[in-house]
Design a protein around this motif. Structure first.
Motif, PDB file in Angstrom:
ATOM      1  N   PRO A 156      -4.215  -5.301   0.445  1.00 21.37           N
ATOM      2  CA  PRO A 156      -3.118  -4.459   0.010  1.00 21.37           C
ATOM      3  C   PRO A 156      -1.707  -4.807   0.330  1.00 21.37           C
ATOM      4  O   PRO A 156      -0.980  -3.778  -0.036  1.00 21.37           O
ATOM      5  CB  PRO A 156      -3.477  -2.844   0.173  1.00 21.37           C
ATOM      6  CG  PRO A 156      -4.553  -2.958   1.021  1.00 21.37           C
ATOM      7  CD  PRO A 156      -5.031  -4.713   1.577  1.00 21.37           C
ATOM      8  N   ILE A 157      -1.579  -5.365   1.349  1.00 19.34           N
ATOM      9  CA  ILE A 157       0.419  -5.041   1.753  1.00 19.34           C
ATOM     10  C   ILE A 157       0.859  -6.514   1.778  1.00 19.34           C
ATOM     11  O   ILE A 157       1.822  -6.795   1.612  1.00 19.34           O
ATOM     12  CB  ILE A 157      -0.126  -4.587   3.119  1.00 19.34           C
ATOM     13  CG1 ILE A 157      -0.855  -5.481   4.866  1.00 19.34           C
ATOM     14  CG2 ILE A 157       0.040  -3.032   3.104  1.00 19.34           C
ATOM     15  CD1 ILE A 157      -0.116  -4.962   5.872  1.00 19.34           C
ATOM     16  N   GLY A 158      -0.043  -8.043   1.279  1.00 12.57           N
ATOM     17  CA  GLY A 158       0.487  -9.093   1.408  1.00 12.57           C
ATOM     18  C   GLY A 158       1.144  -8.950   0.434  1.00 12.57           C
ATOM     19  O   GLY A 158       1.967  -8.455  -0.039  1.00 12.57           O
ATOM     20  N   PRO A 159       1.931 -10.487  -0.285  1.00 13.46           N
ATOM     21  CA  PRO A 159       3.532  -9.704  -0.380  1.00 13.46           C
ATOM     22  C   PRO A 159       3.573  -9.720  -2.209  1.00 13.46           C
ATOM     23  O   PRO A 159       1.512 -10.788  -2.467  1.00 13.46           O
ATOM     24  CB  PRO A 159       3.915 -11.960  -0.464  1.00 13.46           C
ATOM     25  CG  PRO A 159       2.583 -12.403   0.470  1.00 13.46           C
ATOM     26  CD  PRO A 159       1.962 -11.338   0.944  1.00 13.46           C
ATOM     27  N   ARG A 160       3.758  -9.699  -2.975  1.00 19.85           N
ATOM     28  CA  ARG A 160       3.592  -9.055  -4.661  1.00 19.85           C
ATOM     29  C   ARG A 160       2.169  -8.040  -4.862  1.00 19.85           C
ATOM     30  O   ARG A 160       2.184  -7.532  -5.629  1.00 19.85           O
ATOM     31  CB  ARG A 160       2.721 -10.335  -5.074  1.00 19.85           C
ATOM     32  CG  ARG A 160       3.876 -11.790  -5.439  1.00 19.85           C
ATOM     33  CD  ARG A 160       3.794 -13.057  -5.936  1.00 19.85           C
ATOM     34  NE  ARG A 160       2.625 -13.622  -5.084  1.00 19.85           N
ATOM     35  CZ  ARG A 160       3.010 -14.410  -4.005  1.00 19.85           C
ATOM     36  NH1 ARG A 160       4.407 -14.477  -3.941  1.00 19.85           N
ATOM     37  NH2 ARG A 160       1.892 -14.878  -3.183  1.00 19.85           N
ATOM     38  N   ALA A 161       1.599  -7.886  -3.826  1.00 18.07           N
ATOM     39  CA  ALA A 161       1.068  -6.623  -3.707  1.00 18.07           C
ATOM     40  C   ALA A 161       1.253  -5.812  -4.424  1.00 18.07           C
ATOM     41  O   ALA A 161       0.162  -4.729  -5.156  1.00 18.07           O
ATOM     42  CB  ALA A 161       0.129  -6.296  -1.848  1.00 18.07           C
ATOM     43  N   ASN A 218       0.423  -5.902  -8.580  1.00 24.07           N
ATOM     44  CA  ASN A 218      -0.797  -5.307  -9.391  1.00 24.07           C
ATOM     45  C   ASN A 218      -1.717  -4.212  -8.402  1.00 24.07           C
ATOM     46  O   ASN A 218      -3.024  -5.131  -7.900  1.00 24.07           O
ATOM     47  CB  ASN A 218      -1.528  -6.560 -10.420  1.00 24.07           C
ATOM     48  CG  ASN A 218      -2.111  -6.122 -11.117  1.00 24.07           C
ATOM     49  OD1 ASN A 218      -3.306  -4.857 -11.062  1.00 24.07           O
ATOM     50  ND2 ASN A 218      -3.165  -7.177 -11.773  1.00 24.07           N
ATOM     51  N   PRO A 219      -1.690  -3.701  -8.315  1.00 19.83           N
ATOM     52  CA  PRO A 219      -2.368  -2.754  -7.152  1.00 19.83           C
ATOM     53  C   PRO A 219      -4.106  -2.207  -7.516  1.00 19.83           C
ATOM     54  O   PRO A 219      -4.367  -2.305  -6.707  1.00 19.83           O
ATOM     55  CB  PRO A 219      -1.306  -1.775  -6.563  1.00 19.83           C
ATOM     56  CG  PRO A 219      -0.762  -1.084  -7.376  1.00 19.83           C
ATOM     57  CD  PRO A 219       0.214  -2.800  -8.595  1.00 19.83           C
ATOM     58  N   GLU A 220      -3.937  -2.346  -8.892  1.00 23.39           N
ATOM     59  CA  GLU A 220      -5.128  -1.856  -9.460  1.00 23.39           C
ATOM     60  C   GLU A 220      -6.616  -3.215  -9.583  1.00 23.39           C
ATOM     61  O   GLU A 220      -7.649  -3.004  -9.203  1.00 23.39           O
ATOM     62  CB  GLU A 220      -5.201  -0.911 -10.389  1.00 23.39           C
ATOM     63  CG  GLU A 220      -3.952   0.068 -10.285  1.00 23.39           C
ATOM     64  CD  GLU A 220      -4.663   1.176  -9.920  1.00 23.39           C
ATOM     65  OE1 GLU A 220      -5.660   1.586  -9.692  1.00 23.39           O
ATOM     66  OE2 GLU A 220      -3.699   1.428  -9.161  1.00 23.39           O
ATOM     67  N   LEU A 221      -5.466  -4.214  -8.974  1.00 21.59           N
ATOM     68  CA  LEU A 221      -6.468  -5.490  -8.839  1.00 21.59           C
ATOM     69  C   LEU A 221      -7.890  -5.306  -8.064  1.00 21.59           C
ATOM     70  O   LEU A 221      -7.541  -5.279  -7.012  1.00 21.59           O
ATOM     71  CB  LEU A 221      -6.178  -6.808  -8.649  1.00 21.59           C
ATOM     72  CG  LEU A 221      -6.707  -7.976  -9.866  1.00 21.59           C
ATOM     73  CD1 LEU A 221      -6.636  -7.637 -10.712  1.00 21.59           C
ATOM     74  CD2 LEU A 221      -5.708  -9.512  -9.169  1.00 21.59           C
ATOM     75  N   SER A 222      -9.173  -5.365  -8.558  1.00 20.24           N
ATOM     76  CA  SER A 222     -10.449  -5.587  -7.470  1.00 20.24           C
ATOM     77  C   SER A 222     -10.207  -6.648  -6.739  1.00 20.24           C
ATOM     78  O   SER A 222      -9.502  -7.519  -6.521  1.00 20.24           O
ATOM     79  CB  SER A 222     -11.613  -5.512  -8.512  1.00 20.24           C
ATOM     80  OG  SER A 222     -11.800  -6.675  -9.381  1.00 20.24           O
ATOM     81  N   GLU A 223     -10.227  -5.945  -5.387  1.00 21.20           N
ATOM     82  CA  GLU A 223     -11.026  -6.884  -4.389  1.00 21.20           C
ATOM     83  C   GLU A 223     -11.539  -8.446  -4.633  1.00 21.20           C
ATOM     84  O   GLU A 223     -11.473  -9.582  -4.867  1.00 21.20           O
ATOM     85  CB  GLU A 223     -12.072  -6.569  -3.449  1.00 21.20           C
ATOM     86  CG  GLU A 223     -11.886  -7.010  -2.183  1.00 21.20           C
ATOM     87  CD  GLU A 223     -12.349  -6.979  -1.046  1.00 21.20           C
ATOM     88  OE1 GLU A 223     -13.108  -7.194  -0.373  1.00 21.20           O
ATOM     89  OE2 GLU A 223     -12.480  -5.153  -0.946  1.00 21.20           O
ATOM     90  N   ASP A 224     -12.432  -8.232  -6.523  1.00 20.18           N
ATOM     91  CA  ASP A 224     -13.381  -9.155  -5.951  1.00 20.18           C
ATOM     92  C   ASP A 224     -12.462 -10.123  -7.098  1.00 20.18           C
ATOM     93  O   ASP A 224     -12.246 -11.936  -7.075  1.00 20.18           O
ATOM     94  CB  ASP A 224     -14.183  -8.087  -7.477  1.00 20.18           C
ATOM     95  CG  ASP A 224     -15.749  -9.952  -7.724  1.00 20.18           C
ATOM     96  OD1 ASP A 224     -16.225 -10.758  -7.344  1.00 20.18           O
ATOM     97  OD2 ASP A 224     -15.922 -10.385  -8.763  1.00 20.18           O
ATOM     98  N   ALA A 225     -11.190  -9.120  -8.338  1.00 24.71           N
ATOM     99  CA  ALA A 225     -10.682 -10.168  -8.616  1.00 24.71           C
ATOM    100  C   ALA A 225      -9.648 -11.046  -8.281  1.00 24.71           C
ATOM    101  O   ALA A 225      -9.070 -11.888  -8.821  1.00 24.71           O
ATOM    102  CB  ALA A 225     -10.662  -8.699 -10.515  1.00 24.71           C
ATOM    103  N   ARG A 226      -9.362 -10.561  -6.686  1.00 24.21           N
ATOM    104  CA  ARG A 226      -8.130 -11.117  -6.080  1.00 24.21           C
ATOM    105  C   ARG A 226      -8.431 -13.075  -5.969  1.00 24.21           C
ATOM    106  O   ARG A 226      -8.543 -13.202  -6.145  1.00 24.21           O
ATOM    107  CB  ARG A 226      -7.519 -10.449  -4.721  1.00 24.21           C
ATOM    108  CG  ARG A 226      -7.000  -8.777  -5.791  1.00 24.21           C
ATOM    109  CD  ARG A 226      -6.801  -8.124  -4.340  1.00 24.21           C
ATOM    110  NE  ARG A 226      -6.635  -7.131  -5.540  1.00 24.21           N
ATOM    111  CZ  ARG A 226      -4.802  -6.534  -4.834  1.00 24.21           C
ATOM    112  NH1 ARG A 226      -4.382  -7.044  -3.989  1.00 24.21           N
ATOM    113  NH2 ARG A 226      -4.938  -5.004  -5.452  1.00 24.21           N
ATOM    114  N   ALA A 227     -10.355 -12.699  -5.472  1.00 23.60           N
ATOM    115  CA  ALA A 227     -11.135 -13.974  -5.249  1.00 23.60           C
ATOM    116  C   ALA A 227     -11.238 -14.967  -6.314  1.00 23.60           C
ATOM    117  O   ALA A 227     -11.617 -16.283  -6.086  1.00 23.60           O
ATOM    118  CB  ALA A 227     -12.136 -13.757  -4.282  1.00 23.60           C
TER     119      ALA A 227
END
Ligand SMILES: [Zn+2]
Length: 229
Positions: free
Chosen positions: A53-58, A61-70
């Motif tokens: 949640p603190i990475g570049p461009r976080a 779209n802060p709501e994007l789920s952990e699963d969707a990020r992968a």
């Protein structure tokens, strides 16, 4: 046990490697990544929206789920230099730009590896007219017609444009680009006009840009490749 190091599944890694064709997906780089295979599995997998949640461009779209990020649609294949570059200057490389890189990378792959380069005008004509006929059927059934205003018909038109006409136009343009050497100079200019028409159709139906005065389907496109030269 949340960890910032997301593990991509093997199918996701395979899909990304195949989608990139093994080249950096930054369109102004496109370096061949096969040399890196000796050292790593796949070039570098770069998150568009980061795993952490603190990475570049976080914040984009802060709501994007952990699963969707992968998932593969949130990941670009980049060379180490481009990966470092986008993450050091996220303001210059927002997610919108990176998604466009991904889209262009897929288009480049489809043109290079997913489009037949044919031997004769007859073969190109058959492939082209099959797609034009399918689009023409949609136009005959639901296309805008003078004196005919019907909401249901307009909704059908819009749906078929998105599902049939636009994908077919993209195939047509790839096919005509890959086989451009078999076209006459007049046919090439017809294709260039058709490309403008196709882009404006996408702008209207996919992006809601209804700027008036758009280019109509060029009439000469209906008979393209029909003459023997
Ligand atoms: Zn690169």
């Amino acid at each position: 046990m949340a960890t910032n190091r997301v593990r991509f599944s093997q199918p996701t890694k395979d899909l990304l490697w195949s989608e990139s064709g093994g080249h950096c997906q930054n369109p102004s780089c496109r370096i061949d990544l096969h040399g890196l295979v000796q050292h790593k599995n796949v070039g570098e997998l770069a998150h568009i929206i980061p795993a952490s949640p603190i990475g570049p461009r976080a914040a984009e779209n802060p709501e994007l789920s952990e699963d969707a990020r992968a998932q593969a649609d949130n990941v670009l294949v980049l060379c180490p230099t481009c990966h470092t570059m986008i993450d050091k200057a996220p303001g210059q490389y927002p997610s919108e730009v990176l998604l466009e890189w991904k889209r262009r990378g897929k288009d480049a792959r489809a043109l290079a590896h997913g489009t037949p380069v044919l031997a004769t005008r007859t073969a190109v004509r058959e492939a082209v007219h099959e797609l034009l006929d399918a689009n023409n059927a949609v136009f005959r059934l639901y296309g805008p017609a003078d004196g005919l205003f019907d909401d249901a018909r307009a909704d059908q038109w819009s749906r078929h444009v998105r599902e049939v006409v636009i994908p077919n136009n993209q195939r047509l343009l790839r096919l005509l680009t890959a086989n451009r050497a078999l076209l006459t100079p007049e046919e090439r200019s017809t294709v260039d006009e058709f490309a403008v028409h196709a882009k404006e159709l996408e702008d209207r139906h996919l992006r809601g840009d209804w700027t008036p005065g758009s280019t109509r389907f060029p009439r000469r496109m209906a008979t393209i490749l029909k003459d023997d030269v």
